[in-house]
Motif scaffolding. Structure first.
Motif, PDB file in Angstrom:
ATOM      1  N   UNK A 532       0.863  -1.180   0.000  1.00  0.00           N
ATOM      2  CA  UNK A 532       0.000   0.000   0.000  1.00  0.00           C
ATOM      3  C   UNK A 532       0.901   1.232   0.000  1.00  0.00           C
ATOM      4  N   UNK A 533       0.768   2.069  -1.030  1.00  0.00           N
ATOM      5  CA  UNK A 533       1.667   3.213  -1.202  1.00  0.00           C
ATOM      6  C   UNK A 533       0.863   4.511  -1.210  1.00  0.00           C
ATOM      7  N   UNK A 534       1.453   5.595  -0.620  1.00  0.00           N
ATOM      8  CA  UNK A 534       0.795   6.903  -0.613  1.00  0.00           C
ATOM      9  C   UNK A 534       1.840   8.012  -0.676  1.00  0.00           C
ATOM     10  N   UNK A 541       7.705  12.752  -0.343  1.00  0.00           N
ATOM     11  CA  UNK A 541       8.248  11.404  -0.207  1.00  0.00           C
ATOM     12  C   UNK A 541       7.149  10.353  -0.297  1.00  0.00           C
ATOM     13  N   UNK A 542       7.398   9.321  -1.106  1.00  0.00           N
ATOM     14  CA  UNK A 542       6.475   8.196  -1.158  1.00  0.00           C
ATOM     15  C   UNK A 542       6.711   7.299   0.045  1.00  0.00           C
ATOM     16  N   UNK A 543       5.629   6.803   0.621  1.00  0.00           N
ATOM     17  CA  UNK A 543       5.713   5.867   1.731  1.00  0.00           C
ATOM     18  C   UNK A 543       4.870   4.639   1.396  1.00  0.00           C
ATOM     19  N   UNK A 544       5.160   3.537   2.072  1.00  0.00           N
ATOM     20  CA  UNK A 544       4.447   2.300   1.774  1.00  0.00           C
ATOM     21  C   UNK A 544       4.347   1.445   3.021  1.00  0.00           C
ATOM     22  N   UNK A 545       3.360   0.562   3.022  1.00  0.00           N
ATOM     23  CA  UNK A 545       3.167  -0.418   4.087  1.00  0.00           C
ATOM     24  C   UNK A 545       2.795  -1.743   3.443  1.00  0.00           C
ATOM     25  N   UNK A 546       3.245  -2.856   4.046  1.00  0.00           N
ATOM     26  CA  UNK A 546       2.954  -4.189   3.532  1.00  0.00           C
ATOM     27  C   UNK A 546       1.933  -4.878   4.421  1.00  0.00           C
ATOM     28  N   UNK A 547       0.998  -5.560   3.780  1.00  0.00           N
ATOM     29  CA  UNK A 547       0.016  -6.330   4.533  1.00  0.00           C
ATOM     30  C   UNK A 547       0.618  -7.659   4.967  1.00  0.00           C
ATOM     31  N   UNK A 548      -0.071  -8.358   5.835  1.00  0.00           N
ATOM     32  CA  UNK A 548       0.289  -9.724   6.177  1.00  0.00           C
ATOM     33  C   UNK A 548      -0.368 -10.669   5.175  1.00  0.00           C
ATOM     34  N   UNK A 549       0.248 -11.831   4.966  1.00  0.00           N
ATOM     35  CA  UNK A 549      -0.309 -12.810   4.039  1.00  0.00           C
ATOM     36  C   UNK A 549      -1.712 -13.199   4.485  1.00  0.00           C
ATOM     37  N   UNK A 563      -4.124  17.471   4.758  1.00  0.00           N
ATOM     38  CA  UNK A 563      -3.420  17.365   3.474  1.00  0.00           C
ATOM     39  C   UNK A 563      -4.108  16.343   2.573  1.00  0.00           C
ATOM     40  N   UNK A 564      -3.963  16.567   1.279  1.00  0.00           N
ATOM     41  CA  UNK A 564      -4.545  15.654   0.297  1.00  0.00           C
ATOM     42  C   UNK A 564      -3.474  14.663  -0.165  1.00  0.00           C
ATOM     43  N   UNK A 565      -3.861  13.380  -0.255  1.00  0.00           N
ATOM     44  CA  UNK A 565      -2.928  12.318  -0.628  1.00  0.00           C
ATOM     45  C   UNK A 565      -3.515  11.508  -1.790  1.00  0.00           C
ATOM     46  N   UNK A 566      -2.592  10.827  -2.502  1.00  0.00           N
ATOM     47  CA  UNK A 566      -3.027   9.847  -3.491  1.00  0.00           C
ATOM     48  C   UNK A 566      -2.496   8.475  -3.075  1.00  0.00           C
ATOM     49  N   UNK A 567      -3.334   7.458  -3.271  1.00  0.00           N
ATOM     50  CA  UNK A 567      -3.049   6.114  -2.782  1.00  0.00           C
ATOM     51  C   UNK A 567      -3.170   5.106  -3.932  1.00  0.00           C
ATOM     52  N   UNK A 568      -2.341   4.040  -3.871  1.00  0.00           N
ATOM     53  CA  UNK A 568      -2.457   2.934  -4.821  1.00  0.00           C
ATOM     54  C   UNK A 568      -2.001   1.648  -4.144  1.00  0.00           C
TER      55      UNK A 568
END
Length: 689
Positions: A532-534, A541-549, A563-568
């Motif tokens: 998950x990136x935002x 700066x781009x940041x990200x988090x990983x889910x668990x399996x 603040x306004x963010x975009x997510x993918x």
């Protein structure tokens, strides 16, 4: 030396006609027999201890060989194979693989493959298809779109060195490293980011193979020219006259019979589908250290050839067709005859199963439809016929039928007077009339005839075959080939479906609230994890988090309030990522509760200005007030003119200056620290002079 003695004397004893034997001749022959027996024994001992290397199967060419000094490969006809490494180094993020495909000049490279994927190359050798070999990453030198480049050399006598390698490794690879007479490939894969590695190289390190049109300097005695061919008789002739084969010269060959054999191989036959093909054409490859006898037998079996020594000492050949015999033996000529009807279960078969190389299935060994009925009884007696030089189902089906007839044919051993049978050893078929067992029977020889010097007789073994041995009706005799395996393109890791982002908040230390984003998607498999990136829409700066399996949600870290963010989102499996989803835009809101509206709002127009005043609401989360202006009485289209910060439950105001003369409508709107607004409070109409 034992080979030389045996080679000189054994043909004399077993093959040459003897017309007169005086005492001296008998003595010489007896001495020769002694030497020949000793030489043959020594030769047999040497052959027993000599390491034998089997002729390569099609599957042996799927990988490239890495060893110090490999034996040269020879490619006849069209094959798919890898090669032998002669250079492998890396510099500046690009690996350089030089792989030798054939130890001779070839017609050319037909297809290039990396693992099981067929490639499409640009005019400059860059891999354009499949698409995953293009994209982000460290580009090849001088190119920004491609990750792999492939160049080739066809093995000219004075070849051109790979300039790309010479320029990068001048200390170890110079212009003198031309590779004269070696068909080769230069493969240059580049380095990519770790996260993109399995997306670009899903099978990890690229393994190159190619479909090759092989040796194009095969002599054709019909034209006297050298060229490329798939004619198996011409392969056999080349092998007999090459140092890796028989080491003979053309003067040792009886060319008229080889011309006939080549013509038979070129005959048109009709296959099961009604299409035309050549009778005995194919292709295979072997190495210089493969036993030349085994290589020769492979071609002889595929083309139904019988190579023999003629009376004049030259090497002749019986082609793969029935020839009416011109030698006939009857009871007056036959001294003894044994007949075996061959009806024992241990010696005959119910069916023949063929295995051949299938170009339609990527040049792998494929099972042909069996000839016969292997389930005619409970014994399931079958024989397997495998020949990697055969590249057609119809070709293998014809060989299956011939093998089936021979396996079930009656066996005979004939001892005949020399004068009647002296030419038997130069024939493939003879006619034997010996009622009641054999009436004008066709006997195909299965071994070398033996001459008895004591009795002046010729003994030979054979099988009784019909004159229709080579007849074949594809509509009846050729079974249905197996389905062609069409490899599906890799679908990759699935893109997340129904991706959504919800802004949530929670209380942090000190009682304040903070905003974060929670992503969700449809569950597909517990084997997938999700990234998950935002990033702020204004950049940063781009940041990200990983889910668990196995999870179908994941949250971000805390976001900047207001603040306004975009997510993918993208999925990962086995180190390989899916494509990203489309961006979703969300605004971070730590406090979703709006304050109460302002009260007592007024707006007074003047000369080029408007004075606003109001009382801030008595809300603990009140943060500021926004001032809007419009020439129409419509808040939805009003323009934000200013933001005034202040304390809750206190009078406040703001003066707008530089306002053009005219009639206006105004509004004051309270907001909290997250920018969540209260209802806008209208000030009514305003006149500016």
């Amino acid at each position: 030396m034992p080979q030389a003695i045996a080679g000189l004397l054994l043909p004399l004893i077993t093959s040459s006609p003897i017309y007169f034997l005086g005492p001296a001749a008998v003595s010489a022959v007896s001495l020769g027999l002694g030497y020949a027996a000793t030489a043959a024994a020594l030769y047999g001992i040497q052959a027993a201890f000599k390491p034998q290397v089997d002729t390569p199967k099609p599957e042996d060419g799927k990988f490239n060989l890495r060893q110090p000094v490999p034996y040269l490969p020879f490619v006849l006809g069209r094959v798919k194979k890898g090669g032998d490494y002669v250079f492998l180094e890396e510099r500046d993020g690009t690996a350089y693989h030089i792989i030798v495909s054939a130890g001779h000049h070839i017609k050319g490279y037909v297809e290039h493959w990396l693992h099981d994927e067929k490639l499409t190359l640009t005019a400059n050798g860059y891999v354009d298809k499949p698409d995953h070999f293009k994209g982000d990453g460290t580009p090849l030198p001088g190119n920004t779109d491609y990750h792999v480049r492939i160049l080739t050399r066809i093995g000219n006598d004075a070849e051109i060195p790979y300039a790309e390698v010479v320029s990068k490794f001048p200390e170890i690879w110079t212009g003198n490293h031309r590779g004269d007479g070696l068909a080769s490939v230069l493969m240059m894969p580049d380095t990519v980011a770790q996260e993109d590695y399995l997306a670009v190289y899903p099978n990890q390190e690229p393994v190159h193979t190619a479909v090759i049109d092989g040796h194009d300097r095969i002599f054709d005695p019909r034209t006297g020219n050298l060229g490329y061919t798939t004619n198996l008789a011409l392969f056999r002739l080349w092998h007999l006259t090459h140092p890796v084969g028989g080491k003979l010269s053309l003067s040792d060959i009886y060319l008229p019979e080889w011309i006939e054999a080549a013509n038979v191989c070129d005959e048109i036959v009709i296959n099961r589908s009604g299409a035309q093909e050549r009778r005995y054409h194919g292709g295979f490859w072997f190495r210089a250290n493969n036993d030349p006898v085994d290589v020769g037998r492979l071609m002889d079996q595929a083309a139904e050839l019988v190579v023999y020594e003629r009376p004049d000492g030259k090497v002749g050949v019986h082609p793969g067709k029935f020839v009416a015999p011109d030698v006939r033996l009857d009871a007056r000529d036959i001294v003894a005859l044994s007949f075996d009807a061959n009806r024992r279960r241990g010696s005959n078969v119910l069916a023949v199963r063929g295995r051949y190389t299938s170009p339609e299935n990527g040049y792998v060994t494929t099972d042909a439809a069996p000839y016969g009925d292997p389930y005619a009884d409970d014994s399931e007696r079958t024989r397997t016929l495998e020949n990697q030089a055969v590249q057609s189902h119809n070709h293998m089906a014809r060989l299956e039928k011939i093998t089936f007839i021979r396996a079930n044919a009656p066996r005979v051993t004939v001892v005949a007077h020399y004068h009647a049978a002296k030419n038997v050893r130069f024939r493939r078929f003879v006619r034997v009339h010996y009622p009641p067992r054999l009436e004008e029977a066709i006997v195909e020889l299965t071994g070398r005839p033996k001459l008895s010097l004591r009795n002046l007789t010729v003994q030979f073994e054979g099988i009784v075959v019909p004159p229709t041995l080579y007849d074949f009706n594809a509509a009846v005799d050729e079974g249905e080939p197996g389905s062609t395996v069409v490899p599906l393109p890799p679908s990759g890791v699935p893109v997340p479906q129904n991706f959504d982002v919800v802004i949530q908040n929670e209380v942090v230390a000190g009682g304040a609230t903070a905003a974060f984003a929670r992503a969700s998607w449809d569950f597909v498999s517990a084997a997938l994890t999700y990234e998950f990136e935002w990033e702020p829409t204004t950049g940063g700066t781009k940041q990200a988090a990983m889910s668990k399996a196995g999870d179908s949600t994941v949250r971000s870290s805390y976001l900047a309030d207001g603040s306004q963010y975009r997510f993918r989102l993208r999925a990962w499996s086995g180190g390989k990522a899916s494509e990203w989803t489309e961006y979703l835009i969300r605004t971070a809101t730590a406090d979703p509760v709006a304050p109460a509206p302002v009260t007592g709002q007024t707006a007074t127009g003047g000369a080029g200005q408007i004075v606003f005043s109001w009382i801030a609401p008595n809300s603990a989360n009140y943060f500021a007030s926004r001032i809007y202006l419009n020439i129409a009485n419509d808040f939805a289209t009003a323009t934000l003119m200013a933001t005034e910060y202040g304390a809750p439950n206190s009078p406040d105001g703001h003066t707008l200056t530089g306002v053009a003369a005219g009639a206006y409508f105004g509004w004051v709107q309270a907001i909290n620290a997250s920018g969540v607004p209260a209802a806008a409070a209208a000030t009514g109409s305003i006149t500016v002079t």
